[in-house]
Each structure stands twice: as C-alpha cells, then as structure tokens.
Design an enzyme around this catalytic site. Sequence first.
Site, PDB file in Angstrom:
ATOM      1  N   LYS A   1     -46.159  16.576 -37.099  1.00  0.00           N
ATOM      2  CA  LYS A   1     -46.088  17.292 -38.378  1.00  0.00           C
ATOM      3  C   LYS A   1     -46.986  18.521 -38.304  1.00  0.00           C
ATOM      4  O   LYS A   1     -47.974  18.526 -37.565  1.00  0.00           O
ATOM      5  CB  LYS A   1     -46.589  16.383 -39.514  1.00  0.00           C
TER       6      LYS A   1
HETATM    7  P1  NAD Z   1     -38.939  21.900 -51.065  1.00  0.00           P
HETATM    8  O1  NAD Z   1     -40.120  22.759 -50.863  1.00  0.00           O
HETATM    9  O2  NAD Z   1     -37.584  22.408 -50.766  1.00  0.00           O
HETATM   10  O3  NAD Z   1     -38.932  21.377 -52.591  1.00  0.00           O
HETATM   11  C1  NAD Z   1     -40.012  20.689 -53.148  1.00  0.00           C
HETATM   12  C2  NAD Z   1     -39.754  20.529 -54.639  1.00  0.00           C
HETATM   13  O4  NAD Z   1     -40.736  19.670 -55.192  1.00  0.00           O
HETATM   14  C3  NAD Z   1     -39.853  21.846 -55.420  1.00  0.00           C
HETATM   15  O5  NAD Z   1     -38.858  21.824 -56.434  1.00  0.00           O
HETATM   16  C4  NAD Z   1     -41.256  21.755 -56.047  1.00  0.00           C
HETATM   17  O6  NAD Z   1     -41.382  22.536 -57.234  1.00  0.00           O
HETATM   18  C5  NAD Z   1     -41.331  20.270 -56.332  1.00  0.00           C
HETATM   19  N1  NAD Z   1     -42.672  19.711 -56.483  1.00  0.00           N
HETATM   20  C6  NAD Z   1     -43.719  19.755 -55.616  1.00  0.00           C
HETATM   21  N2  NAD Z   1     -44.761  19.069 -56.106  1.00  0.00           N
HETATM   22  C7  NAD Z   1     -44.356  18.551 -57.292  1.00  0.00           C
HETATM   23  C8  NAD Z   1     -44.955  17.744 -58.291  1.00  0.00           C
HETATM   24  N3  NAD Z   1     -46.220  17.326 -58.155  1.00  0.00           N
HETATM   25  N4  NAD Z   1     -44.223  17.404 -59.386  1.00  0.00           N
HETATM   26  C9  NAD Z   1     -42.956  17.816 -59.540  1.00  0.00           C
HETATM   27  N5  NAD Z   1     -42.330  18.572 -58.627  1.00  0.00           N
HETATM   28  C10 NAD Z   1     -43.020  18.945 -57.534  1.00  0.00           C
HETATM   29  O7  NAD Z   1     -39.242  20.548 -50.238  1.00  0.00           O
HETATM   30  P2  NAD Z   1     -38.199  19.520 -49.620  1.00  0.00           P
HETATM   31  O8  NAD Z   1     -37.867  19.958 -48.259  1.00  0.00           O
HETATM   32  O9  NAD Z   1     -37.135  19.252 -50.615  1.00  0.00           O
HETATM   33  O10 NAD Z   1     -39.131  18.227 -49.471  1.00  0.00           O
HETATM   34  C11 NAD Z   1     -39.385  17.355 -50.567  1.00  0.00           C
HETATM   35  C12 NAD Z   1     -39.935  16.048 -50.045  1.00  0.00           C
HETATM   36  O11 NAD Z   1     -38.990  15.453 -49.137  1.00  0.00           O
HETATM   37  C13 NAD Z   1     -41.243  16.147 -49.269  1.00  0.00           C
HETATM   38  O12 NAD Z   1     -42.029  14.997 -49.492  1.00  0.00           O
HETATM   39  C14 NAD Z   1     -40.798  16.165 -47.814  1.00  0.00           C
HETATM   40  O13 NAD Z   1     -41.783  15.738 -46.927  1.00  0.00           O
HETATM   41  C15 NAD Z   1     -39.622  15.197 -47.878  1.00  0.00           C
HETATM   42  N6  NAD Z   1     -38.635  15.357 -46.800  1.00  0.00           N
HETATM   43  C16 NAD Z   1     -38.009  16.537 -46.599  1.00  0.00           C
HETATM   44  C17 NAD Z   1     -37.057  16.637 -45.566  1.00  0.00           C
HETATM   45  C18 NAD Z   1     -36.266  17.895 -45.331  1.00  0.00           C
HETATM   46  O14 NAD Z   1     -35.329  17.858 -44.523  1.00  0.00           O
HETATM   47  N7  NAD Z   1     -36.554  18.991 -45.991  1.00  0.00           N
HETATM   48  C19 NAD Z   1     -36.826  15.534 -44.734  1.00  0.00           C
HETATM   49  C20 NAD Z   1     -37.481  14.332 -44.982  1.00  0.00           C
HETATM   50  C21 NAD Z   1     -38.394  14.258 -46.028  1.00  0.00           C
END
Ligand code: NAD
Length: 421
Positions: free
Chosen positions: A109
């Site tokens: 990571k």
């Molecule tokens: P992103 O940056 O595209 O979106 C994150 C979203 O979460 C945004 O809408 C932001 O405003 C919101 N957010 C952040 N903190 C918040 C809070 N405290 N309360 C409410 N909303 C909040 O990120 P993403 O890629 O969608 O990732 C989201 C989660 O999924 C993370 O935990 C990430 O590790 C996990 N994840 C992502 C992927 C991927 O392929 N992108 C894969 C596996 C896991």
Amino acid sequence: MQSESTQDAVLRTAMHNYEATAERLGLPDAIARRLAHPKEMITLQLHPAMPDGRLLDVQAHVVRHCDALGPAKGGIRMDAAVTRDMVTGLSMEMTWKTALIGVPFGGGKTGIVCNPGELPPDGKEILIRSFVRAARRHIGPEIYVPAPDMGTGQKEMGFIRDCISYSDGIAIPRGCFVTGKPVILGGIRGRREATGRGVVAALECACRHLGRDLSRLTVAVQGFGNVGAVAARELQQRGAKVVAVADLTGGTHKASGLDIAALERHVAQTGKLANFAGGDEIDPARLHETECDILLPAAAGSTIHAGNAAGIKARIIAEGANAPVTPEADKILSEAGVFFIPDILCNAGGVFVSYLEYTQETQREQMEKAEVEARLHERMETAFQEVLTYSLEKNMPMRAAAMDIAVRRVAEAITARGIHP
Ligand code: NAD
C-alpha cells in the site's frame, strides 16, 4: 510499531483480526511472527513545486507487507489523515485479500499525506509525478504494483505509467507497473467499476444465502467515489432502493429511493454531494442510523465504531471500504446478528480485475469488457461460496472464515518456498 494506545485504528483492526486468526490456526511461531510485521516500510519526502509557486513538503509511505505469493499489490491513498501505521494495516489487509481472491500477488500500500482537494489545478499530477520519481525503484512488475485508492483514480494511474516510461526513455514500460490505468494507456475495460461491481456480486450471494430478495431491500451508502457510486448505481439497476448516501461534504436521504444517475450528475457538476435537490439533507455523520436493510461503507476506515454501532439498523453490512469496522463494533454488531461481508472478500473485485490487467499487459493482449465482467462475477461467487461453506462448517463468522482461508494460503506459500526465518 507504536503502542496500542497511539496505534492507528486501521492497523489495530488489522492486527486484531490477524492475531486471532494466527491463534485459531495454530500458526508456527516463526511464520506467525513474520506475518505480524511488514517486510519493508519506506518513507519518502517529496517537495513538488506547485503551479502557483508554492513548494510543498509532502510525506509518502510505501509499505510491502508480504510477497510470499507474488509482487506486492495495493492502491495509492492520497489523504491528509494517512499515517504510516494506517498504510501498514492496509498493506496487511491486501496480503489476505489477494490470497483469498486467488491471485498471485502479495500485499502492499502507499499513502501520500496530502489533501488532494487543497491542491491547485494540475497540482495532483505534479505531486504524483514527484512521488513516482522518488519511489521509482520500489515500483515494478516484480516488486510492487500500485493501483487507485481513496483520493486517486484512473487519471493518476495514467500519469504513473507515463512517468515510468518517460524516465526510462521508452514509449511503454516493460510489463505492468501499475493497474487501474485509462484503457487507452493499457488499462483494462471494467477495472474502474470492478470494486463496486464485485461488492454487488457479493451482496447477491449474501441475499441468496439469507433468503432475501435484493430487489426488495433498502441500502445506505457511505462514500460516493469509485466504489460507493458504482455500487449504488448497480444496486439501483437490480431494483434495490438506495435510500441514503453521504460523502465528506454532505448527505442525502429519500425513503422512496434516490435517483443515483441524477446524484452522479450533481456530483460531476458541483464536485460535491451536498445540496442535492433530489433528497432531504442529512448529517453525513449520522448516515449509519438510516432505517435500511443494507449498510455499505465505501469511504475511510474505522467509520463504524463502538460509539455508533448500536444505532445501526441494517442487518447486512457489505464492507466496500477497507477496515471500516473496529473490533469493538464488530463484536456489538455480530452479537446483534448482523451478517458481515468482510472487506477482504467484499471489495476484492478490484484487485481481481487488476490481476487481469496485469496479465493482459504482460502478454500484450486485449480482453473484452464482457469477458472481464463474467470472470469477475464468477470469481466473486466462487470466493463467497468458499468463505460461506467454511463459516458454516466451522460455525464461525464470515470474517473469521475469510481470514482463516487467506492466512493459511499465505503460510502455505511461505512454507513451500522453503525459506526458514
Ligand atoms: P474515492 O476517493 O473515489 O471516494 C471516497 C469517498 O468517500 C468520497 O466520496 C469521499 O467524500 C468519501 N468519504 C471519505 N471519508 C468519509 C467520511 N468520513 N464520511 C463520509 N464520506 C467519506 O475512494 P474509493 O476508491 O471509492 O475508495 C473507498 C474505499 O474503498 C476505501 O476504503 C478504499 O480503500 C476501498 N477500496 C477501494 C478500491 C478501489 O478499487 N478504488 C478497492 C478496494 C477497496
């Protein structure tokens, strides 16, 4: 590693889940101790010059937890709240996730400590390029292959690929250095949607097992980024009602179901979820209390904790986010009969399709979107069934079952390599 009291909540959750598994499995001490610590942790100091003349001081942490099964795989998170401990916990989760979903990768990571929302136009690209130059020798098809995570997306992955080939003086890098790239730069069709689609595939399996009809259920989604927005759209397409959505800027609620396409247009136009006319405003911090069947955390880690767990009405929690539930909340909700789809299973669709992208690029092939989607769906179903069967046979929660399967596979790889600590 820091003491328990000051330890990051994500690392604490990861360690708690791992230690319980190591004990259950009776892992040999040498392997158990080895997996309790990351293989490599690097902290880089970046000083990118912004277009507005500012010179930033930004830290970036790259952690490789384990590479017994293959090169470390794991996204790049860009967020002001990132710490080295958090990145360590997330890299550990990646080790279990890749093992569980059955791809030949280890866990890694990256965390770039910066709020991307505060950067001037083009600032994010400059910062990412500054990171790649500094981290160049730690990234590679046989070392560590990054992907998107919170605060980064397809665009940034394209910059990474360009930066690597540019610094090597060649048109394209040899092999796959990064996944989640734009399709035009060697990305794979369907990768952007893969995590959200995988979450929904896991939910379909869970509903089948629980005898619930997904098309009749209501859902609350926390986070409307890559994972949350795609999952919300897919759920609506399957007839489920998405009754509440929140992001960092605000929350919206509509008991009869939000129009997700309209919400996506609103976010694309205004850059935030707040002030959406198609629902009633709610406090994003209170999203968890929404009256609904399914809660889908798809934002930061540890958002479901001892302080808000008791107020959760949903009886199914699909962990789109990484480590969204603290051990204390896990206990409270499990005792209340909540069915969890644990993160290392629920959001593994992204890394599975990243694996397809890796093989496509390595072999210079092209895969059609329909094939990617079919393989994703099939793999999610297989993994879900495997975890469910184990959990029923051993009479243990889904999280413990998923961890047992994953940790045992990694331990087997370490043993098979014949490396004695
Ligand atoms: P992103 O940056 O595209 O979106 C994150 C979203 O979460 C945004 O809408 C932001 O405003 C919101 N957010 C952040 N903190 C918040 C809070 N405290 N309360 C409410 N909303 C909040 O990120 P993403 O890629 O969608 O990732 C989201 C989660 O999924 C993370 O935990 C990430 O590790 C996990 N994840 C992502 C992927 C991927 O392929 N992108 C894969 C596996 C896991």
